[in-house]
Design an enzyme around this catalytic site. Structure first.
Site, PDB file in Angstrom:
ATOM      1  N   HIS A 444       1.005  -1.101  -0.024  1.00  0.00           N
ATOM      2  CA  HIS A 444       0.086   0.117   0.011  1.00  0.00           C
ATOM      3  C   HIS A 444       0.877   1.423   0.015  1.00  0.00           C
ATOM      4  CE1 HIS A 444       0.985  -0.444   4.247  1.00  0.00           C
ATOM      5  NE2 HIS A 444       1.068   0.790   4.184  1.00  0.00           N
ATOM      6  N   SER A 446       2.017   5.075   1.475  1.00  0.00           N
ATOM      7  CA  SER A 446       1.971   6.169   2.433  1.00  0.00           C
ATOM      8  C   SER A 446       3.407   6.653   2.429  1.00  0.00           C
ATOM      9  CB  SER A 446       2.141   4.997   3.722  1.00  0.00           C
ATOM     10  OG  SER A 446       2.281   5.826   4.771  1.00  0.00           O
ATOM     11  N   HIS A 586      10.373  -9.202  31.431  1.00  0.00           N
ATOM     12  CA  HIS A 586       9.970  -8.112  30.434  1.00  0.00           C
ATOM     13  C   HIS A 586      11.157  -7.404  29.812  1.00  0.00           C
ATOM     14  CE1 HIS A 586      10.276  -5.858  34.047  1.00  0.00           C
ATOM     15  NE2 HIS A 586      10.549  -4.673  33.637  1.00  0.00           N
ATOM     16  N   SER A 588      13.659  -4.780  27.788  1.00  0.00           N
ATOM     17  CA  SER A 588      14.002  -3.284  27.636  1.00  0.00           C
ATOM     18  C   SER A 588      15.510  -3.365  27.329  1.00  0.00           C
ATOM     19  CB  SER A 588      13.700  -2.409  29.082  1.00  0.00           C
ATOM     20  OG  SER A 588      13.751  -1.111  28.730  1.00  0.00           O
TER      21      SER A 588
END
Length: 910
Positions: A444, A446, A586, A588
């Protein structure tokens, strides 16, 4: 590019990650070992260390299953070491003997010294995984053909010209890669590998395939890209288990029609071949990629086929600078924009005719999304209409100048989709030594830009767990245990190095060291269900034997926090001889530091900023022919001398400023002071101050015209231009205040350079057409942009003695130029205005006149004026579009990402 590992290497990493509590006391005493794994490939002297272990601690090596050894060693020492393996490591399951740890000056991996293997290695009865990549093998060692239990064989980046027939006798082989070699033919016995599931033969010299290749009944993936194949055997249609077939970048003129009937095939890559016709079954298949083929073109030495006759020839469009749109029909087309960008719309990409519009935008912070260690390599290309989904991907080629530093970095095309930015799979194609194409497929339209970033490795983590490795830093790994996630989630890593001498200079500590900086990110929930093991190399020069744990710090940073946190006391650091491992839930940023300093978090912030800073110089030069024309530029320090040598034939000025440091994408501005002002309204000028955004790989240069309200007939005007950080403030600091700010570490003021406007002689008077009365004139049209009488006067006031060259490039005859010179021999300004306005009057109503003027300016080496004309046209086009939207004659144009609401238009002036 993902760097995931399956099979034996996954088991090896899992074993290494679980070694903290399961290894016996003897194993814990051996710092090179992690469970049943021994890694000696990252530091020199691995062969000597292994021989020493064989003599001193043979019992601990008996149960070793995984060994990594660098082949950048003395050949005789390497041979002696390998000869010891069958006796000392009889349980070995995985053996990695790779080169590639060393690189040449351009950052390319160097091959190891391995040219053969000892015959005794065939005695490794349990060996299932053998990696001999990045070596100097010209023939496959005979002992490999006797390893009956071998399941994975990696031979990439060697010098093999053929494979032996006996290779087909390996009964357990499931994975074979021989990429980047010199293979010209394949042995027919290759088809006897009934258990083979993945075969990669890309980047070789193959021109034919043996028919026996159709006997690989278990084959799931076959990669034959970048060879010289001209045809394919019909037996390929017998690969009933095949899911992926990659054939791009060959010389194929046809393919078997039965490939479309393979029941499990989900992707067939036929890009960049010589396919002029194609079976209808493949032409309509959604899983076939065909870009870069001359479909429908007649072969010069063959009659046209019925299928080719059904496919019309693809139109080719070459746009001039005054066009910003073009039509695309279901036939497809190949388009080259005036700026050099290329697009290819395959046949069937759109079901109905559509008009494509494009704009090349200057990069602005709100429009350019950059990570902390990214660098912008191109301007921003906007393609409209936004969001329209094409039925086939459109090929896009963006030109850029390659960055000097390429080690552990990659170039990608970045685009915006659904209010977020992402990177596309990008291929590089060389046009010239210093000009590359970034090629990608876009579904597409953009905004698009080319970015250099640290190498990113990514994978999809299943509930069963997996291993993610860094392709640029082999010691950096992340191990996901089973049950870490319920649903598959995508994770990625980037690794950045910091030179030890920079850190030592920053801290004033000769023994300070850091590991590579690791950035981990993921999609889905913020935390994992089970702890994930992260492995980082110990800081350079530090080993598990010599380190003082009180000086080792694990730092953590979670944007948008301003500082790094020391989390050493919150995690359990497991140390081996070369690595540190810890568990997280998690993702980072993580960084290992080795230092005696306190408050390491604040020091880490300064070091991280130093990693991202560029050292630059500022210059301000005046054109020799016209001192009112001032060139302002921000240059990386290493480019200053070469740039000045090129410019000083046409410009004069002071020495460059002192070196200052700037971040990629940092805003700054130039303010003219002491009686000097900017002469014209410009879109990048706010209250007389010129706005800049620094991008290290783009030309941060602007040419402006200055004027003064002081009396130049009485004396010369001695002014200055000062450069300040940040966006334009309400008030520029006074000179005394700026001088005080110079001493601050974060001073807004960066540099001040002198500007001198010489005294005018009595015969000279005010320029720019004072008192001139001309008939109203608009050159161009409302949609592409007007040049008004005021605009043309501004252009005329800037041409100076270059006007005859511009006139000849505009098509004015030499005789006419001589007549104008004679008729207005006492007034240079009148010569220029008469030439330009008489030419413009003749062009009234003619399409392409403005484009012709821009082209003539460029051909006359007046790129500065050409750029200013383009800016005026762009402003005019925007105001025209805003105007028709306000009257309801057109739908609203989508706003730029990060931009504010559109403002009421103002008259455009040069």
């Amino acid at each position: 590019m993902a760097a995931t590992v399956e099979g034996p290497e996954l088991e090896a990493a899992a074993a290494a990650g679980d070694a903290s509590g399961d290894s016996d006391a003897g194993s814990r005493a051996l710092p090179f070992l992690g469970g049943n794994r021994l890694s000696l490939d990252l530091y020199p002297g691995g062969c000597q260390q292994l021989l020493h272990l064989c003599v001193q601690q043979p019992l601990q090596l008996l149960h070793l299953e995984f060994l990594r050894l660098s082949t950048h060693e003395d050949p005789q020492l390497l041979e002696a070491t390998l000869a010891q393996l069958p006796q000392s490591l009889s349980c070995l399951r995985s053996l990695v003997l790779k080169g590639g740890q060393r690189r040449d000056t351009l950052g390319a991996c160097l091959r190891g010294a391995l040219t053969n293997l000892p015959a005794g290695l065939s005695g490794l009865a349990h060996l299932a995984h053998l990696d001999l990549s990045f070596n100097s093998l010209e023939t496959l060692p005979a002992c490999v053909l006797q390893m009956r239990g071998l399941g994975a064989l990696l031979l990439s980046h060697n010098c093999l010209s053929e494979l032996p027939e006996a290779l087909g006798a390996l009964p357990a082989l499931t994975f074979l890669t021989v990429t980047h070699n010199r293979l010209q033919t394949l042995p027919p016995a290759l088809g006897a590998l009934s258990t083979l599931q993945r075969l990669d033969l890309s980047q070789n010299l193959l021109d034919t395939l043996p028919p026996e290749i159709g006997g690989l009944g278990s084959l799931l993936e076959l990669n034959l890209a970048s060879n010289r194949l001209q045809s394919l055997p019909a037996s390929l249609a017998g690969l009933r288990s095949l899911r992926l077939l990659v054939l791009h970048s060959n010389l194929l003129a046809s393919v078997p029609a039965d490939l479309a009937r393979l029941p499990l095939l989900t992707r067939l890559d036929l890009r960049d071949n010589q396919l002029r016709d194609l079976p209808p079954e493949l032409l309509d298949a959604p899983f076939v990629r065909l870009q870069g083929n001359p479909l429908g073109e007649a072969s010069p030495d063959a009659p046209s086929s019925p299928v080719a006759a059904l496919i019309p020839e693809m139109p080719r469009l070459f746009l001039t600078s005054d066009l910003d749109s073009f039509p695309v029909t279901p036939r497809g087309c190949s388009v080259t924009l005036a700026c050099g960008i290329r697009l290819q719309f395959p046949a069937g990409a759109t079901a109905t005719p559509i008009t494509i519009r494009y704009r090349l935008l200057l990069p602005e912070p709100g429009l350019v999304p950059l990570g902390p260690h990214d660098a912008l390599l191109s301007h921003v290309l906007e393609l409209q209409p936004h969001g329209v989904a094409f039925q086939q991907d459109v090929g896009l080629w963006l030109l850029f100048t390659p960055p000097r530093a390429r080690r552990c970095r990659e170039v990608v095309v970045r685009t915006r989709n659904d209010n977020s930015w992402g990177d596309l799979e990008t291929y590089l194609e060389e046009e010239a030594p210093q000009r590359l194409w970034a090629h990608c497929q876009v579904p597409h339209f953009s905004w698009f830009l080319v970015v250099s970033r640290p190498v990113s490795n990514a994978c999809l983590v299943p509930p069963e767990g997996t291993l993610l490795c860094s392709s640029g830093h082999p010691g950096v790994k992340v191990i996901f245990p089973p049950g870490a996630t319920e649903e598959p989630r995508r994770v990625s890593m980037q690794v950045v190095r910091m030179a030890g001498r920079e850190l030592q200079a920053l801290l004033g500590e000769p023994e300070a060291a850091v590991s590579p900086l690791l950035c981990l990110s993921q999609s889905g929930p913020p935390s994992f269900l089970r702890p994930v093991t992260v492995q980082l190399p110990l800081p350079s020069g530090i080993t598990g034997l010599s380190l003082d744990r009180s000086r080792l710090h694990l730092l953590y940073w979670a944007p948008p926090a301003a500082t790094w946190d020391d989390i050493t006391a919150q995690v359990v650091l497991e140390l081996t001889h070369l690595y540190a491992r810890f568990q997280v839930t998690h993702f980072s940023w993580y960084w290992l530091w080795y230092t005696t300093k306190n408050c390491v978090g604040g020091l880490a912030r300064k070091a991280w900023e130093r990693l991202r800073l560029h050292r630059v110089n500022l210059i301000a030069l005046q054109r020799r022919r016209d001192p009112e024309q001032v060139l302002l530029q921000c240059l990386p320090r290493n480019k200053v001398d070469a740039t000045l040598r090129r410019l000083l034939e046409r410009y004069r000025g002071p020495e460059p400023s002192d070196t200052v440091e700037m971040f990629e994408g940092e805003e700054f501005f130039a303010a003219f002071e002491r009686g000097i002002d900017v002469d014209a309204d410009r879109p990048d000028c706010v209250e007389g101050r010129i706005c800049f955004v620094f991008y290290s790989h783009l030309k941060n240069v602007k040419e402006v015209y200055v004027t003064t309200t002081l009396d130049r007939e009485a004396q010369a005007v001695r002014g200055q231009v000062s450069f300040y950080r940040g966006a334009v403030p309400v008030q520029v600091p006074e000179e005394a205040e700026a001088a005080r700010q110079r001493k601050g570490a974060d001073a807004l003021w960066m540099a001040t350079l002198p500007i001198k406007l010489p005294r005018l002689r009595g015969s000279e008077g005010p320029r720019r057409g004072a008192g001139l009365s001309l008939a109203p004139l608009n050159l161009g049209d409302a949609e592409t942009g007007f040049l008004t009488q005021s605009n043309l006067l501004s252009v005329a006031g800037r041409l100076g003695l270059d006007w005859p060259a511009v006139a000849l490039h505009l098509g004015v005859s030499y005789r006419e130029v001589q007549r104008i010179r004679h008729e207005f021999r006492d007034d240079l300004d009148e010569q220029i205005r008469h030439m330009l306005f008489s030419w413009a009057e003749r062009q009234a109503g003619q399409p392409g006149a403005v484009g012709l003027l821009v082209q003539a300016l460029e051909q006359s080496d007046r790129q500065d004026v050409a750029e200013e004309v383009r800016t005026v046209l762009e402003l005019g086009r925007r105001k025209y579009q805003d105007g028709i939207r306000r009257t309801g004659l057109a739908p609203k144009d989508p706003a730029l990402p990060g931009s504010s609401a559109p403002q009421p238009p103002e008259p455009a002036q040069a």
